[in-house]
Each structure stands twice: as structure tokens, then as C-alpha cells.
Design a protein around this motif. Structure first.
Motif, PDB file in Angstrom:
ATOM      1  N   ILE A  86       0.834  -1.215   0.000  1.00 57.25           N
ATOM      2  CA  ILE A  86       0.000   0.000   0.000  1.00 57.25           C
ATOM      3  C   ILE A  86       0.863   1.257   0.000  1.00 57.25           C
ATOM      4  N   GLU A  87       0.260   2.309  -0.584  1.00 55.63           N
ATOM      5  CA  GLU A  87       0.942   3.599  -0.678  1.00 55.63           C
ATOM      6  C   GLU A  87       0.273   4.658   0.199  1.00 55.63           C
ATOM      7  N   VAL A  88      -0.960   4.418   0.523  1.00 54.66           N
ATOM      8  CA  VAL A  88      -1.727   5.420   1.254  1.00 54.66           C
ATOM      9  C   VAL A  88      -2.762   4.698   2.117  1.00 54.66           C
ATOM     10  N   VAL A  89      -2.992   5.255   3.290  1.00 56.31           N
ATOM     11  CA  VAL A  89      -3.929   4.603   4.202  1.00 56.31           C
ATOM     12  C   VAL A  89      -4.914   5.634   4.740  1.00 56.31           C
ATOM     13  N   THR A  90      -6.158   5.195   4.876  1.00 53.06           N
ATOM     14  CA  THR A  90      -7.185   6.033   5.497  1.00 53.06           C
ATOM     15  C   THR A  90      -7.419   5.567   6.929  1.00 53.06           C
ATOM     16  N   ILE A  91      -7.494   6.525   7.831  1.00 53.73           N
ATOM     17  CA  ILE A  91      -7.747   6.232   9.243  1.00 53.73           C
ATOM     18  C   ILE A  91      -9.166   6.649   9.574  1.00 53.73           C
ATOM     19  N   ALA A  92     -10.018   5.655   9.832  1.00 57.50           N
ATOM     20  CA  ALA A  92     -11.441   5.909  10.104  1.00 57.50           C
ATOM     21  C   ALA A  92     -11.821   5.244  11.418  1.00 57.50           C
ATOM     22  N   THR A  93     -11.024   5.521  12.425  1.00 57.16           N
ATOM     23  CA  THR A  93     -11.216   4.948  13.759  1.00 57.16           C
ATOM     24  C   THR A  93     -11.684   6.050  14.706  1.00 57.16           C
ATOM     25  N   PRO A  94     -12.084   5.690  15.935  1.00 60.79           N
ATOM     26  CA  PRO A  94     -12.470   6.732  16.893  1.00 60.79           C
ATOM     27  C   PRO A  94     -11.347   7.751  17.102  1.00 60.79           C
ATOM     28  N   ASN A  95     -11.768   8.987  17.457  1.00 64.18           N
ATOM     29  CA  ASN A  95     -10.845  10.132  17.515  1.00 64.18           C
ATOM     30  C   ASN A  95      -9.560   9.861  18.287  1.00 64.18           C
ATOM     31  N   GLY A  96      -9.684   9.182  19.425  1.00 71.58           N
ATOM     32  CA  GLY A  96      -8.555   9.066  20.336  1.00 71.58           C
ATOM     33  C   GLY A  96      -7.385   8.279  19.774  1.00 71.58           C
ATOM     34  N   THR A  97      -7.578   7.590  18.667  1.00 73.13           N
ATOM     35  CA  THR A  97      -6.515   6.779  18.082  1.00 73.13           C
ATOM     36  C   THR A  97      -5.882   7.436  16.853  1.00 73.13           C
ATOM     37  N   HIS A  98      -6.434   8.553  16.432  1.00 69.43           N
ATOM     38  CA  HIS A  98      -5.948   9.157  15.182  1.00 69.43           C
ATOM     39  C   HIS A  98      -4.449   9.458  15.234  1.00 69.43           C
ATOM     40  N   TYR A  99      -4.049  10.068  16.329  1.00 70.63           N
ATOM     41  CA  TYR A  99      -2.663  10.534  16.412  1.00 70.63           C
ATOM     42  C   TYR A  99      -1.671   9.376  16.270  1.00 70.63           C
ATOM     43  N   GLU A 100      -1.857   8.329  17.061  1.00 64.96           N
ATOM     44  CA  GLU A 100      -0.873   7.241  17.045  1.00 64.96           C
ATOM     45  C   GLU A 100      -0.851   6.506  15.705  1.00 64.96           C
ATOM     46  N   ILE A 101      -2.013   6.302  15.136  1.00 64.78           N
ATOM     47  CA  ILE A 101      -2.048   5.575  13.853  1.00 64.78           C
ATOM     48  C   ILE A 101      -1.441   6.430  12.743  1.00 64.78           C
ATOM     49  N   CYS A 102      -1.751   7.716  12.802  1.00 61.62           N
ATOM     50  CA  CYS A 102      -1.230   8.635  11.788  1.00 61.62           C
ATOM     51  C   CYS A 102       0.307   8.639  11.841  1.00 61.62           C
ATOM     52  N   LYS A 103       0.820   8.713  13.052  1.00 60.11           N
ATOM     53  CA  LYS A 103       2.271   8.720  13.233  1.00 60.11           C
ATOM     54  C   LYS A 103       2.892   7.428  12.707  1.00 60.11           C
ATOM     55  N   ALA A 104       2.276   6.318  13.076  1.00 53.29           N
ATOM     56  CA  ALA A 104       2.790   5.022  12.623  1.00 53.29           C
ATOM     57  C   ALA A 104       2.759   4.917  11.104  1.00 53.29           C
ATOM     58  N   ALA A 105       1.711   5.436  10.497  1.00 57.09           N
ATOM     59  CA  ALA A 105       1.580   5.359   9.034  1.00 57.09           C
ATOM     60  C   ALA A 105       2.679   6.165   8.351  1.00 57.09           C
ATOM     61  N   LEU A 106       2.894   7.372   8.862  1.00 50.40           N
ATOM     62  CA  LEU A 106       3.954   8.197   8.270  1.00 50.40           C
ATOM     63  C   LEU A 106       5.306   7.529   8.456  1.00 50.40           C
ATOM     64  N   GLU A 107       5.505   6.973   9.621  1.00 49.84           N
ATOM     65  CA  GLU A 107       6.781   6.303   9.869  1.00 49.84           C
ATOM     66  C   GLU A 107       6.944   5.088   8.954  1.00 49.84           C
ATOM     67  N   ALA A 108       5.808   4.533   8.524  1.00 51.27           N
ATOM     68  CA  ALA A 108       5.863   3.429   7.570  1.00 51.27           C
ATOM     69  C   ALA A 108       5.875   3.956   6.127  1.00 51.27           C
ATOM     70  N   ASP A 109       6.170   5.248   5.993  1.00 45.42           N
ATOM     71  CA  ASP A 109       6.280   5.875   4.664  1.00 45.42           C
ATOM     72  C   ASP A 109       5.000   5.839   3.843  1.00 45.42           C
ATOM     73  N   LEU A 110       3.906   6.019   4.519  1.00 50.66           N
ATOM     74  CA  LEU A 110       2.623   6.039   3.819  1.00 50.66           C
ATOM     75  C   LEU A 110       2.045   7.462   3.809  1.00 50.66           C
ATOM     76  N   HIS A 111       1.358   7.784   2.725  1.00 49.52           N
ATOM     77  CA  HIS A 111       0.495   8.958   2.756  1.00 49.52           C
ATOM     78  C   HIS A 111      -0.697   8.627   3.652  1.00 49.52           C
TER      79      HIS A 111
END
Lengths: 397, 397, 397, 397
Positions: A86-111
Motif C-alpha cells: 500500500i501507498e496510502v492509508v485512510t484512518i477511520a477509527t475513533p478520535n482518540g486513536t488518530h494521532y498514534e495511527i497517523c504517526k505510525a503510518a507516516l513512519e511506515a512511509d505512507l500517505h
């Protein structure tokens, strides 16, 4: 006019975190992203906190079994090992998890494409912004309504002086579905929205009015808030400190004033998402239950109703047209527009095409940089008793 | 259903101060008072500051030449000497003269009907109230819109619990006719409205929103304001300190919140007079450009549109019906209702019929006792920078 | 702008036949005629078929006891003997009596104002027209809605070419109050409407659509019907042969086509009185539940909503303005306009002022000369099975 | 509620004939068919009469180069030789070619989805129906609006007696885009619509009102037309004999009456697609510019507005829900519903699942069997001068 022909070389390989069978928004994301199969291709997902249900769901929407993952960590790891990962990921989880998942995704070189409200604090937004810049990635925020092209019409008309100087900004996003306490027990999706641990420092301010606040910025990009005052209530007391109703007053740098009303206890209201911009000579008004129309009222002249797809509209508005005059577009079409812009932005970013990036009007990380602090200011004002507080733009370094 | 048959023994002998050829409201008063010729009879007047124009006008509408007076002082004196002298007088002059004329009229033993805003200060209202009590006279305030019977329908429904507990009160009275500075030069009627010496401490707060504030009290008589905050602007700077736009936030004793927006710079707006009352289970919404309708939205059920004159309405609403279903009533009919109640009240007062007086819902001196201090509170809050101030009911002794 | 000042030297001495306590329309007539007390003065009446009730009613609305008559014959006789006898009489009785009372009134040298539908046959209209000419009297027909000034705006715009050549005429006057058979037993007023002996050859065609047909002629005076076809139904079979629903198709001389839908069984419909005129480049649409507005749709441009009292309207429209912008006018105001024109016409007739008479747009005997035969043609077409029949203008000699 | 999860085992392999870059409807087909990628997969196409443009276009929307064919004959032949050849084809070409392509497709053992109006004559429909039966294939007709689920709500309410016995059927599908002769020169798509050789025996009757006629049958499946009368015009004379405006009157077997107005010269009209069904106790009204709402008017009660996605709706309506309350669905969503039903029907047909087929409400060949003869009857009536003609159902053998 859009007809599904490709805007980028090939569809981006896309995954979702969350958005599974019980999600209210997951389907809207897929409807937007997959509209024409020329922008995104759904190839993987960690769709559900319940991995079995998640896999069953993923396969039901056409994802290969082995790419239906139990959690986002596994997905980011496994996909990074594939040539066709995958090249890009959408985060559609409850608000409180956005930050950590977003960070992990960027660290995994994803848009990243993330549900609103992006995070809980300005610091988090700034950190993610830095990380995204470092990684050369896009972070988009899914303000789905903002894809409605009549907002671009408002933007163009205001820029061209059609209403004169902006004086008054009336914003409203209200409904009545949380009028009773029972509503909070109705679904998981509603329950977490009133739990500060998961929802963050606000309920309706973050859940509803951030949409409208972003849309107001899209329409009037030059307008800066100088100070604001927020008065919030928890009519269902079990929701406190989270509000189910809030009033915000705003003063803008140019002398204009504005209000936001956001509520989930506006009983019976089914068309409470409205924007009215009053200028020195005319007003523009839009509401989402009639989003193929725009009301243009010049003082002293007959009121005009502008209608989607008509040749008299601005070319920026017509550029996002899909169905043509007489045919209603709705939320699906708005999401498709937003996702198409995400794809174009990601492609431009990948190619280092700054010109395209700079011209594109869509909810990127700056939307988060304005939405999150706006909620912070509102909460701070409200918690001090509804006082005026000076508006501090978040420094973008 | 009203059909013009008399409600009181004989029509009251009535005069006007002001309301002549150049007046915007004079004709509305006559239309209301003389609707059926069974409540009032226009027998005298000091219609104009220009006595010659005033006499010409008076004769043109059927007043005897000798009873067209050059000024109110002369009229009150001369009429008091006649056996068939006037019994009640309407004051339709610029705001700054209301107090003195009202006082003179009461001292001349006349019932009084006065344009809004009644006076400039609570002290004046209290003084006139005492004087009226001493003299045994009625003082009515012409909130003309308040005669629309759908407001009584709202009152009855709310009292019967149709919307549950009141939570949110949305009030708006806005238009855009003063969007430019030129507007102030357009007519005498507009010019004095922005002159503090004549208009008093406010422009749109007193000129527009006092109507809507009174109507909200008519609809929800039990709701008391606890504190309020007002933010007012002079978009046309020559109007300062008088505002052409104001936002008010209110907290009510029962925990409800409310807003008022009043403006004369809402460019292009032609239907900006609205009231929405949100309860714990439903909402009611009324706006005057469609005042034969009432929107009733129960959360979770289809929205209902109630229509004037239909048998399903409350009997208090139907009692003021004149034209019957399918036939639009407008402002003329609302004024006729208000004036008919003035007549009934005056007659009851004359007869010492307290029962009738107590049951009658109309804008009497108490409307002034609530409207004037409401504006005072708004101005005080605004002048302190838009701060919350506790609401002090005016002591009625 | 009208403000009640006199348009004629002195008010005309006026009486009514019918229109008493149980009448649905009597109050509308008085509201219209007595609006400003400068056009008409109600001095006598034979208000009711029940003389005692009629006298009681008349005295209750201010008519002297001795001028409340038991029947119209007595009234015409007695009044003719007075120096201050009546000059004009309104006939507001069931349809079947219009002709005889009208004739008697003219023979008594009175001007006449008569409820629609004027008579049952074209012959009757022609006869009365001759008699009126011989007597030098006005015969007006109370198409009350036709006094709404936005219709004059339509007329002016069409005349000036604002919509191009007229192609399509869409007319509708429908409601649902007779959806059940019970409705016919509800009131005297409804009962006689479905009795051919009293109502004449039609129910809704004569009762409802004659209004709309007249209004279409007011708006488009040059349009002549070439042929028409009518299909009528009696959904409540006890009403047969009188129809409670009818469809009419029309071809006009200029090649335009049109439709009328009239119905009293359009269940639930509360805003079914509409007129849309489609031209080669634009359309105009009006409906009476929102009669302060006019929709103007130019093909390819934003739709415009014109609003009553605004300076951009035609002067012929503004001439009948009473309340000013932002203030809803309703049926009362329309009736006032119609009656004021009756007064001006009568005065002009009395003075032999043909110029004034020729310029005045109001429902005079020619309205009857067009309305009665239109119903006759409809009934004839329907009774032959809904066939096309050539339209024969009634020869005016 | 639909969320994109598969309704059939795997997506059907799908191709299009026509619908390329210059087509007005091609994109609507793809939007509908490919909404969730679980019903159809676009694998081939003969998209354009210009093979080079067609191939370029096909590749741009993701079709493999070798499966972008120059014409339908080649496509049917080549695809039949592949193991993974197409299973179903959509015909989105000008009207005059529908019959031959449809026949060829069936003979190539393909399921067919065809643009309306299906064919020119009832004979053609009967022949194709026989062929489809012989081949065991589905023939669907793309009445895209008919996928709006509020129509199913109307159907369910009528079936359950919510409006009583049907009395009046008001149908309208009008716009003004062909108000001038220039319009015919604007695009290929418009030009062929007024050419009888390509468009067939009618313009707006076939192009517009067949949609609305089908929708009326979907809503009221038991209502049969007994006789009809059609009056058609060519306001732009170069269009003759094809009409740009038509009025139809209908009598139904049960005694109800109805009207259809279809027009492309209703200048300025942007919301002219409407259906109102009047019953003996209530009415239902729908219009496509506000297709998330349904007006329900019970005589004598407040009018109700039903809103999409609310729990009070019928389960048949809610079954097609995608976005949930507060979120506007538009034409895209309606097309998605229609195409999903085509997929389910084809799958059921393939599996011999008659039960599913019989329960499915969608526009199949019977829609053609009713739409084509309806237009034939209209044209015949009009060409005889607008006379009543008995309605002959097409015998289904």
C-alpha cells in the motif's frame, strides 16, 4: 466536467484502518475513494477491532484474504515487505486513536488520509506536520461535505467581490439525534463520541462544527479570527464535560463578526447545516440538504438561486461537476471530489509537483492546523465561563 | 372566528399623535384599529410635525377639520373640553418623544397605545406604569407582529408540553436595508433611527429585536433570563455608538440558552424574522414571511407543517382567525388582532373587569417593562466589551 | 403607495345583500370595502335570509337598526326613498340568486358588486351588461385574489417582453376540503355549492377556477382561447353531475397551450392556487400562499425571486402597495385593492370620466363576460365526453 | 442498509456499447454499476463510434487496450471466444440503435441493460422479450431515477392504504434546455434527439416522460390505464413532427384520472420532475430535486415531510439506504441502486432463482413493455388531433 477518466497515471494502492461493517463513515470513504477506480484501488485493510469480523468484511468488499489484517501495526509491517504494498492509508477509527495511527503510518512511509477531528492538541498536529514534511507525505483530512463544488462557487464569487466586504459569518451545524440520553446507548459509534477518553475534549464542537469551520475557511481563505467566545452546554448531564450544544461568537481581523451554532440536541432538525456569508452589498447562503443550490441575495435586487452545473458558474466550480444540470449530486459526489483531490495531491507530492499542490483546494494538514486549535480555543473559552479569548494562530515555524 | 361583529359596546373615540403622510407606521396603526369599525373610531389627530400637512392629511382620511390639531398638547386640551372627546390616543412619533407624550396623555386621562420601543429607561417605564395605575388607564405597546395567531399556537403547544422542556431559544430579526451609509439619507424615518438623541441608546436592538423579544415572552411566558451577553457593531461607522448589527447570548433560569441576532445590514435578507424554540423532544419554528405556517419537528418523526385556520389548532389560536383556511393573513391582520385586544382591554379597564384583563394576551405596559430593560442590559453588556451580565428584572413594586 | 387617503371625493354609501353571520365571504367583502373608510361606508344591508339574525348581525357591525332590511327588495325600495340612500350594493348570496338580485339592483339605479361566478349563462351576462350600460352603472365581480399586486407585476413584465412569446399557461386552483361526502354536510355554504339548482352547472369550475381564469386574463389580456377540452369527475358520486375535479386543456390563438386543474378533492393540498406562464425565454410563477413573491426564471440564468414592495418592481405593481417591504400582505389586502378600484370606477362612471375607467385594471362586467362562457364551454366539452370544442367569444354586440 | 458488501458471489464481467467521452449518460452508468466493485467489473467496451477516441477513453478508465473494441459486433464476437469474456452489456447509444444491438447481444448470450426508451414499437419489445426468455437472459432498462428509495416508500404506503383509494395522478417531467432552436445545435446528444430517424416517433415523450411513467408504475403497480389523450406541440417548428412539449390526460381502470406534462421548453424550470398521487384521504408528493424528502398530506391534518433514512420509513425503502440520515443522496445513489438490482437479477436468473426475481422491484423488460406502448398511444392520440383512445395492453402471450 469529471467523467471518470484518470487524473493520475495509475490508481494508488490504498488501505483502510477502521471503517468496517459497523462503522458509520467507512462506506463514505470507500464511496469517495473508489468512485471511478482511476484514483484509488482498495488492496488491504485492518477494518475492525474484531479481526474475524474485519476479515470477513474485507473479503466481502473484494480485498484478498491475506491482506485483511488484524490490526494496523501488522498491516503496515506486512505491506512494507510487498512490492505491491500500500501507498496510502485512510484512518477511520475513533478520535482518540488518530494521532498514534497517523504517526505510525507516516513512519511506515505512507500517505495518510484521516477522519476529523484530526487530533486533540495543536502540539500533535505540529508534530505530525513536521513528520509528514520530513517523510514527503500528504496528510489529508476527510471533511467530506467540503467537496461540494458550490463551496468553490462561493469562494470564487467572494474573491471576485460579488458580495463586497465580508461583515457577518453565520455558521451552523446542528441536528437533534442526541436529544435524549438513550441516544448515547444506541450504538458504539455514538457512545464513544461522548466519552472524553476516546472523543477528546469536545463532542459536537469537534464532531460537527469542525466541518463547518473548515468549509468557512475554504470559502474565505483570507479571513483570520481575532478573538472568540464559546458558551457550551451538556443538556444531557451525563455527557459533561463534553457539550451537546455550543454557541461561538467570533471577531475577525477585518472587523467582521461571526457565529457558529453546533448542536446534537436541536430536536427534529434535519437541515441544520448552513453557511451564510453577509457582505457589504450582498449575501451568499448554502445549506447541505439543498447543496445543489446557492442563494445569492444582492441588497435591493431580486434574490438569485444559482444551480449546480449551470454555465454561469465559475470554472472552478464546474471543474468538479459530474452529473450535469437537473441531476442532484449529494454527499457521495462530495466525497468523491475530496478523495480525487487527495489522489492528485499524493501524485503531485510523489512527483515533486509543487505547482499542482499549491493550486489544489482541499483539506490537507493545514485544515487540521486550523481545526484543532479552533476547538481548543472554544473549549478554553467555555471552560472559563464563556469569555472572549484572543485567537492564537498555531505557528507553522 | 372573528367577523367584525362588535366585541365592546361601542367603538372607542380614538386619536393619533404622529403617523401622518410621511410616516411608515401610521397606516399600519389605522389598518389595525379601524379594521371593523367596531373597536375604534378615528375622530382626531395631531398627525404631523407640519400642522398644515397634518390637517390636509387628517381631512383626507376623514377626520373633521377642527379636530386635526397642530400638536398633541392642543389636542389633549381641546378634546378634554368636548363631550365626545377622545378616549384613547396612539403615539406614533419618533422614539425620543414617546415618554413625554405618553405622560401627557395619561395626565389628560387618556388610554395610551404607543409605538415600540416604549421609552429609553426602565425608570421611565416604571414611572408611566405608576401613573397609568393611578389613572386607571391602559398603556399598550404596538408589537404588531405579535398579533399573528400562530404565536398563540406556539404558546399553547409549549404550555401543553408538545416540545418537552425548553432548551434552546433562537431569535432573529434582521434585514439588509441599511447596508449602506446612503440608506441613512434616504428618508426622515431612517435618519432619526440612527440619531441617539431621537432613537435612544440603540438602533436595531430597539427598533427590531424588541419585537422578537416580546414575541418570545408571549410564546414562553414562564421563561426568565438569568444573564446575557451582547456584542454589537456599527458597520456603517457614522452610526456609532448606535449599532446596525448585534448578537445577544442568553441564559435562562431553567438552564435553557438562547440567541438573538438583529441586524439592518444582513444584505439581501427578506425573510429574516424568525423564532425557533427547541425542546427536549421537539422544536417549533415560525417566521413572519410565512406566518400562516408553523413548523413542528418531533425528533425521530416526520416534520409537521401546521397551517393557519385548521381545526387541529388550539382554540386560542383559532379565536383570532378571520379569513379561514387557504387564505393568507398578513401583517394587516396581525395588527387588527393587536388593536382589537387593546380595545377589549380598555373597555374591560373602564368597566373594572379584571378577569377579562387578566386573561388577555397582548402587549401591555409589562411588555415595555420587559423590553426596555432588555435593551438596557444589551447595551450595557456591549459597552463593557461584550461581557456576561446578570439580568435584573425591573421591580414592579 | 396607498396609505388610506381618499381617492374619491367622499365614501360611497354601500349596502350588502347576504354576507351575514354564517357567510364565508361576507367578512372578506367588508374587510375589502371598509379598509380605509375613504372608499365605502356601510349604511344598510339585507344580510341574511333569516331577517332577525340579519338585523342582529347588522347592528353588531354598526348599521342602523332601521336600515337592516329583511330582504333585498325592501332594501332597494326603502333606500331609494332616502336622500342619503345607498349608491352601490354588494351581492354575496348563493350563485343561483345573483342574476335576479343584480337585475333588481340595476333597475333600482344602483351600482353592483357581485360574487363570482356572476351568473349561469352568457345570455344573462349580456342582458345585465346591456342593462348596466343603459343605467350608466358599474357591475364589478369580486375576484378577491386578483387584487394581489404581484399579478400586475406579471402583466407588466409580460407586456414588456420579459419572458418572450407566451407558449404555455399552467393554471391550478385546488384544495382537498371536499375529499369526503361528509364535507357536503358540514355547512350550508358547502351544501349549496353541490346543488345544481343553487350552484349552477358546475361546482369547482365555477367556484374555484373562475378566479384563476380571470387572473390569467388580467395577466395576459391579449391571449385569446381558440379551443378547449374539459374532463370532469365527481369523485363523490352524490355530487354528480356537478364535478369535484376537472382538467381543462386549452389552445390559444397565438399557438400557446394551457391547462387548468381545479379540484376540491386534492387531499391535503393547502397551497394549490398557482399560475405559471412559460415564454420563449423565461417563465413567471405565482402562488397565493406566497403571494408576496414572484418567481422569475430566465432559461440559462439564476432563478430570481421578486419580492413585493421592492423598488425594482413595475410602478403599476407598486401603486397598490400598502405595507412596504418585509411586511406580508395577504388576502385582506388583495380585497382592499379590488374594492378600492370598484370605488374609483364607480366614481369615474358617475363623473363620466372614461379615461380613468379605461385605464383601470379590475374585474368588471367583462370579467363575467369571459368567466361565465368559459365555464359553459368546459361543461359542454365535458358533457360530450371530454372533446375539443371551438371557443366562441361572447359577442359584445 | 447497503455498505458495499457483496450481494452476489462475484462481480459480473461487464461491457458498454456507447457511453464514451462525449456521452451524457455513460458516466452515470459506470457510476451506478461500479459503485462498490462487488456487483460489476468493467472489462470491455465499444465506447465510441470513433474507434480511436473510444480506445483512448476506455484505457483512461482502466479497460485493457485489447478489450477496447471498434464496434459492438467485434466485441460480442471476440469476447465470446474468451474464457473470461463479458457476461452482460450496457447499451448507451442513440435510441435508433437499441433494438439491433439488444438483439445481437442476446444472440451472443449476454444479459442486457439498455437505455430508455427501449425501442420504437411494441412489436420490437415483444420480439426481444421472447428472445430473452429463450436465451434465459435479463433485459434491464436504465430508468436511473427509479432507484431513489423514496419511491419504494410511496409504493409501500400506497399499498398499505396510507392515502386511501387513488383518485388523481399528477406527473411532470419538464425542463427548459431546448427553449431555443440553437439548443439543437449545441451538441450531438441534443441533435439526434430531435431527428426522427434516430430518436424515433417522439422527443420529450420518450426522452423524459417514460422515466416518470415507469416511476408511476413502480409506485402504483396495480393501476392500469383505460384510455388516454395526448396533445403535443413543436414550439421550435424545425422539430416537427417531434414534440418539445406534450400534455397527456389519462383515465385509469379504477376511475382515477391523471395527467402527464413533459416538456423541454419549460423555460427556466430546474425542478420540474414531480409526482403527486392523490388519494381519497391523503396525498403523497415527490420531486427529484429534493429526492431525500417525501411530502405526505393527510386532509385535515398537518402536512408531514418524511425524510430519507429515518427509522419510521418502510423497510423496503430503508433496504436501499446507503448514507444515513442528514446526508443527501442524489442521482448517483439512485443509479447505484438500479444497477445493484440488475446484478442481483442476473445472478438469480443464472441460478434459476425465480423467488428472488419475482420479489425484485426494478425496471426489467416489462418496463419496456409498458413504456414503449405508452409512447405509441400518446403519439397516435396526438396525431389524430388529441383524441381519447382506448389503451391496449400489449399482450404478453
Amino acid at each position: 466536467m469529471l467523467n471518470g477518466e484518470k487524473k493520475i497515471k495509475r490508481p494508488l494502492r490504498w488501505a483502510m484502518v477502521g471503517g468496517g461493517r459497523l462503522s458509520q463513515v467507512g462506506y463514505k470513504h470507500r464511496t469517495g475513494a473508489l468512485r471511478d477506480n482511476t484514483a484509488f484501488q482498495l488492496v488491504a485493510g485492518a477494518f475492525d477491532i474484531d479481526p474475524i469480523r474485519g476479515k470477513d468484511f474485507g473479503m466481502n468488499i473484494g480485498v484478498a484474504e491475506e491482506r485483511c489484517y488484524p490490526d494496523y501495526q501488522t498491516m503496515f509491517l506486512e505491506e512494507s515487505r510487498r512490492d505491491d504494498g500500500i501507498e496510502v492509508v485512510t484512518i477511520a477509527t475513533p478520535n482518540g486513536t488518530h494521532y498514534e495511527i497517523c504517526k505510525a503510518a507516516l513512519e511506515a512511509d505512507l500517505h495518510v488520509i484521516c477522519e476529523k477531528p484530526l487530533f486533540f492538541t495543536s502540539e500533535e498536529v505540529l508534530e505530525i506536520k513536521s513528520l509528514a514534511e520530513e517523510k514527503g507525505k500528504i496528510v489529508g483530512v476527510t471533511y467530506g461535505y467540503s467537496g461540494n463544488q458550490m463551496l468553490l462557487q462561493m469562494r470564487a464569487m467572494i474573491e471576485k467581490g460579488a458580495i463586497g466586504d465580508i461583515r457577518i459569518v453565520e455558521l451552523q451545524y446542528t441536528h437533534g439525534f442526541s436529544s435524549t440520553e438513550e441516544a448515547d446507548r444506541f450504538s458504539d459509534a455514538q457512545r464513544w463520541r461522548v466519552d472524553p477518553k476516546i472523543a477528546g475534549p469536545s463532542f459536537v464542537l469537534g464532531d460537527l462544527s469542525t466541518h463547518t469551520h473548515y468549509m468557512s475557511q475554504l470559502i474565505m481563505p483570507h479571513m483570520k479570527i481575532k478573538k472568540l467566545l464559546c458558551d457550551r452546554q451538556s443538556f444531557i448531564s451525563s455527557r459533561a464535560p463534553l457539550e451537546d450544544n455550543a454557541y461561538v461568537l467570533m471577531h475577525y481581523e477585518n472587523g467582521a463578526v461571526g457565529r457558529m451554532w453546533t448542536s446534537s440536541v436541536n430536536a427534529g432538525c434535519m437541515n441544520g447545516h448552513r453557511i451564510r456569508i453577509v457582505g457589504s452589498k450582498a449575501s451568499l447562503e448554502w445549506w447541505d440538504s439543498k447543496s445543489s443550490e446557492l442563494l445569492y441575495e444582492i441588497q435591493g435586487q431580486p434574490a438569485q438561486t444559482l444551480i449546480r452545473a449551470m454555465p454561469y458558474l465559475d470554472e472552478s466550480c464546474l471543474a468538479d461537476e459530474r452529473l450535469g444540470a437537473l441531476h442532484v449530486e449529494g454527499l457521495s459526489d462530495a466525497w468523491a471530489n475530496v478523495y480525487l483531490k487527495f489522489a492528485v495531491a499524493i501524485d503531485a507530492k510523489n512527483r515533486g509537483d509543487d505547482k499542482t499542490l499549491n493550486q489544489l483546494v482541499y483539506p490537507d494538514i493545514h485544515a487540521g492546523l486550523e481545526g484543532v486549535p479552533w476547538v481548543e480555543h472554544c473549549v478554553r473559552s467555555a471552560d472559563q465561563g464563556g469569555v472572549w479569548i484572543d485567537y492564537q494562530e498555531v505557528p507553522e515555524k
